[in-house]
Design a protein around this motif. Structure first.
Motif, PDB file in Angstrom:
ATOM      1  N   THR A  20       0.830  -1.208   0.000  1.00  0.00           N
ATOM      2  CA  THR A  20       0.000   0.000   0.000  1.00  0.00           C
ATOM      3  C   THR A  20       0.867   1.262   0.000  1.00  0.00           C
ATOM      4  O   THR A  20       0.560   2.244  -0.688  1.00  0.00           O
ATOM      5  CB  THR A  20      -0.929   0.020   1.233  1.00  0.00           C
ATOM      6  N   LEU A  21       1.958   1.223   0.750  1.00  0.00           N
ATOM      7  CA  LEU A  21       2.877   2.359   0.784  1.00  0.00           C
ATOM      8  C   LEU A  21       3.481   2.619  -0.592  1.00  0.00           C
ATOM      9  O   LEU A  21       3.630   3.776  -1.011  1.00  0.00           O
ATOM     10  CB  LEU A  21       3.991   2.109   1.808  1.00  0.00           C
ATOM     11  N   LEU A  22       3.784   1.551  -1.321  1.00  0.00           N
ATOM     12  CA  LEU A  22       4.355   1.695  -2.662  1.00  0.00           C
ATOM     13  C   LEU A  22       3.331   2.286  -3.630  1.00  0.00           C
ATOM     14  O   LEU A  22       3.652   3.179  -4.418  1.00  0.00           O
ATOM     15  CB  LEU A  22       4.846   0.333  -3.171  1.00  0.00           C
ATOM     16  N   TRP A  23       2.093   1.790  -3.583  1.00  0.00           N
ATOM     17  CA  TRP A  23       1.042   2.340  -4.449  1.00  0.00           C
ATOM     18  C   TRP A  23       0.793   3.807  -4.125  1.00  0.00           C
ATOM     19  O   TRP A  23       0.624   4.642  -5.022  1.00  0.00           O
ATOM     20  CB  TRP A  23      -0.254   1.547  -4.283  1.00  0.00           C
ATOM     21  N   TRP A  24       0.754   4.102  -2.834  1.00  0.00           N
ATOM     22  CA  TRP A  24       0.520   5.477  -2.378  1.00  0.00           C
ATOM     23  C   TRP A  24       1.640   6.411  -2.845  1.00  0.00           C
ATOM     24  O   TRP A  24       1.387   7.530  -3.287  1.00  0.00           O
ATOM     25  CB  TRP A  24       0.419   5.479  -0.857  1.00  0.00           C
ATOM     26  N   SER A  25       2.872   5.929  -2.776  1.00  0.00           N
ATOM     27  CA  SER A  25       4.028   6.724  -3.210  1.00  0.00           C
ATOM     28  C   SER A  25       3.947   7.026  -4.705  1.00  0.00           C
ATOM     29  O   SER A  25       4.259   8.141  -5.135  1.00  0.00           O
ATOM     30  CB  SER A  25       5.332   5.986  -2.886  1.00  0.00           C
ATOM     31  N   GLY A  55      -4.777   0.431  -8.129  1.00  0.00           N
ATOM     32  CA  GLY A  55      -3.895  -0.677  -7.775  1.00  0.00           C
ATOM     33  C   GLY A  55      -3.875  -0.958  -6.290  1.00  0.00           C
ATOM     34  O   GLY A  55      -3.827  -2.119  -5.858  1.00  0.00           O
ATOM     35  N   ALA A  56      -3.913   0.089  -5.485  1.00  0.00           N
ATOM     36  CA  ALA A  56      -3.901  -0.077  -4.029  1.00  0.00           C
ATOM     37  C   ALA A  56      -5.109  -0.880  -3.570  1.00  0.00           C
ATOM     38  O   ALA A  56      -5.004  -1.783  -2.735  1.00  0.00           O
ATOM     39  CB  ALA A  56      -3.877   1.290  -3.350  1.00  0.00           C
ATOM     40  N   GLY A  57      -6.275  -0.555  -4.117  1.00  0.00           N
ATOM     41  CA  GLY A  57      -7.493  -1.254  -3.725  1.00  0.00           C
ATOM     42  C   GLY A  57      -7.544  -2.677  -4.247  1.00  0.00           C
ATOM     43  O   GLY A  57      -7.864  -3.611  -3.495  1.00  0.00           O
ATOM     44  N   ILE A  58      -7.211  -2.863  -5.515  1.00  0.00           N
ATOM     45  CA  ILE A  58      -7.276  -4.197  -6.131  1.00  0.00           C
ATOM     46  C   ILE A  58      -6.254  -5.135  -5.500  1.00  0.00           C
ATOM     47  O   ILE A  58      -6.547  -6.311  -5.241  1.00  0.00           O
ATOM     48  CB  ILE A  58      -7.065  -4.089  -7.644  1.00  0.00           C
ATOM     49  N   HIS A  59      -5.054  -4.634  -5.252  1.00  0.00           N
ATOM     50  CA  HIS A  59      -4.005  -5.456  -4.631  1.00  0.00           C
ATOM     51  C   HIS A  59      -4.468  -5.966  -3.266  1.00  0.00           C
ATOM     52  O   HIS A  59      -4.297  -7.145  -2.930  1.00  0.00           O
ATOM     53  CB  HIS A  59      -2.721  -4.640  -4.489  1.00  0.00           C
ATOM     54  N   ALA A  60      -5.083  -5.073  -2.482  1.00  0.00           N
ATOM     55  CA  ALA A  60      -5.562  -5.458  -1.151  1.00  0.00           C
ATOM     56  C   ALA A  60      -6.665  -6.508  -1.245  1.00  0.00           C
ATOM     57  O   ALA A  60      -6.678  -7.483  -0.483  1.00  0.00           O
ATOM     58  CB  ALA A  60      -6.063  -4.227  -0.404  1.00  0.00           C
ATOM     59  N   SER A  94     -11.085  -3.771   6.805  1.00  0.00           N
ATOM     60  CA  SER A  94      -9.663  -3.701   6.435  1.00  0.00           C
ATOM     61  C   SER A  94      -9.477  -3.184   5.015  1.00  0.00           C
ATOM     62  O   SER A  94      -8.628  -2.325   4.758  1.00  0.00           O
ATOM     63  CB  SER A  94      -8.997  -5.070   6.596  1.00  0.00           C
ATOM     64  N   ASN A  95     -10.292  -3.672   4.084  1.00  0.00           N
ATOM     65  CA  ASN A  95     -10.136  -3.237   2.689  1.00  0.00           C
ATOM     66  C   ASN A  95     -10.590  -1.798   2.480  1.00  0.00           C
ATOM     67  O   ASN A  95      -9.963  -1.056   1.711  1.00  0.00           O
ATOM     68  CB  ASN A  95     -10.912  -4.176   1.757  1.00  0.00           C
ATOM     69  N   LEU A  96     -11.650  -1.398   3.164  1.00  0.00           N
ATOM     70  CA  LEU A  96     -12.099  -0.012   3.048  1.00  0.00           C
ATOM     71  C   LEU A  96     -11.100   0.945   3.689  1.00  0.00           C
ATOM     72  O   LEU A  96     -10.887   2.059   3.188  1.00  0.00           O
ATOM     73  CB  LEU A  96     -13.475   0.153   3.692  1.00  0.00           C
ATOM     74  N   VAL A  97     -10.451   0.519   4.773  1.00  0.00           N
ATOM     75  CA  VAL A  97      -9.438   1.359   5.417  1.00  0.00           C
ATOM     76  C   VAL A  97      -8.200   1.479   4.535  1.00  0.00           C
ATOM     77  O   VAL A  97      -7.674   2.578   4.324  1.00  0.00           O
ATOM     78  CB  VAL A  97      -9.052   0.787   6.800  1.00  0.00           C
ATOM     79  N   ILE A  98      -7.725   0.342   4.010  1.00  0.00           N
ATOM     80  CA  ILE A  98      -6.524   0.345   3.166  1.00  0.00           C
ATOM     81  C   ILE A  98      -6.723   1.253   1.962  1.00  0.00           C
ATOM     82  O   ILE A  98      -5.906   2.136   1.679  1.00  0.00           O
ATOM     83  CB  ILE A  98      -6.191  -1.089   2.701  1.00  0.00           C
ATOM     84  N   PHE A  99      -7.828   1.036   1.247  1.00  0.00           N
ATOM     85  CA  PHE A  99      -8.082   1.871   0.075  1.00  0.00           C
ATOM     86  C   PHE A  99      -8.428   3.291   0.476  1.00  0.00           C
ATOM     87  O   PHE A  99      -8.018   4.252  -0.178  1.00  0.00           O
ATOM     88  CB  PHE A  99      -9.212   1.279  -0.765  1.00  0.00           C
ATOM     89  N   GLY A 100      -9.187   3.430   1.560  1.00  0.00           N
ATOM     90  CA  GLY A 100      -9.645   4.742   1.996  1.00  0.00           C
ATOM     91  C   GLY A 100      -8.512   5.688   2.338  1.00  0.00           C
ATOM     92  O   GLY A 100      -8.569   6.881   2.012  1.00  0.00           O
ATOM     93  N   VAL A 101      -7.472   5.171   2.985  1.00  0.00           N
ATOM     94  CA  VAL A 101      -6.328   6.014   3.348  1.00  0.00           C
ATOM     95  C   VAL A 101      -5.642   6.546   2.093  1.00  0.00           C
ATOM     96  O   VAL A 101      -5.321   7.736   1.994  1.00  0.00           O
ATOM     97  CB  VAL A 101      -5.331   5.224   4.218  1.00  0.00           C
ATOM     98  N   VAL A 102      -5.403   5.654   1.129  1.00  0.00           N
ATOM     99  CA  VAL A 102      -4.779   6.072  -0.131  1.00  0.00           C
ATOM    100  C   VAL A 102      -5.693   7.041  -0.859  1.00  0.00           C
ATOM    101  O   VAL A 102      -5.257   8.086  -1.352  1.00  0.00           O
ATOM    102  CB  VAL A 102      -4.481   4.840  -1.021  1.00  0.00           C
TER     103      VAL A 102
END
Length: 223
Positions: A20-25, A55-60, A94-102
């Motif tokens: 997620t950090l890589l996608w966000w970057s 990508g961040a959302g799909i990867h998660a 978890s998935n909504l948080v991961i994608f939501g932050v990005v």
């Protein structure tokens, strides 16, 4: 939040921390390109930006939902003192948080660029909001389909459908008079057209989340 749900959420967040950090970057790099690269790099930056956010959302989803079943991790998890409803809650959270932050950080960064860049019309802001909420809707649709079907085929079909559907939707929205006539304006026009579209998107997102939770919680054979 229930203790077992919290642990499952934290497990998924830990697994997806580095990706997620890589996608966000990559998304931030795209924003920086728009800020300092000028209009010549706008197309490249747009592709990189959308790819990073999606990508961040799909990867998660692939890692925490589809792969969990394929790698037979799910039977072990369901052997713990956890209910189907708790498992569903953990996966949705978890998935909504991961994608939501990005999603929210890149959205804010983009709006900062639009507001501070004199070459970009403020009239673009309502349409931009529709685009971003549309991306969130697409990710929610993929998550819902993946959780309900629990197959890689269902996930891939949802990704293709969400991609095509989002492009067709935004093309149709861009043709609406309330959007088309104000998109290049000097001021953001939050008119009825823009608000109705945004409200509809949010309503569909909520409906998908509730529907997914209800359908999954009714399953009797979850393994």
């Amino acid at each position: 939040m229930n203790t077992i749900v919290s642990k499952l959420v934290l497990k998924d967040l830990s697994i997806m921390k580095v990706p997620t950090l890589l996608w966000w970057s990559c998304g931030l790099i795209a924003v920086a390109i728009v800020a300092f690269g000028g209009s010549t790099m706008l197309n490249f930056a747009s592709i990189l930006f959308v790819s990073s956010m999606a990508g961040a959302g799909i990867h998660a989803i692939m890692r925490t939902v589809v792969e969990e079943r394929r790698e037979q991790t799910l039977p072990f998890i369901m052997s713990l003192p956890i209910t189907i409803a708790q498992y569903n809650s953990a996966k949705l959270i978890s998935n909504l948080v991961i994608f939501g932050v990005v999603w929210i950080t890149l959205t804010i960064a983009t709006y900062v660029i639009v507001i501070t860049n004199e070459t970009l019309p403020l009239g673009y802001m309502p349409f931009l909001a529709i685009v971003f909420v549309g991306i969130f809707l697409a990710n929610t649709a993929i998550l819902a389909t993946s959780l309900i079907t629990e197959t890689i085929g269902g996930c891939i079909a949802a990704i293709i459908g969400a991609n095509v559907g989002t492009q067709m939707f935004l093309w149709a929205v861009n043709g609406l008079e309330g959007i088309r006539s104000t998109i290049n304006g000097a001021q953001a026009a939050w008119n009825n057209t823009a608000l109705i579209v945004l409200t509809s998107e949010v309503a569909i997102i909520i409906a998908l989340i509730v529907l997914t939770y209800v359908l999954q919680s009714r399953k009797k054979d979850f393994i």
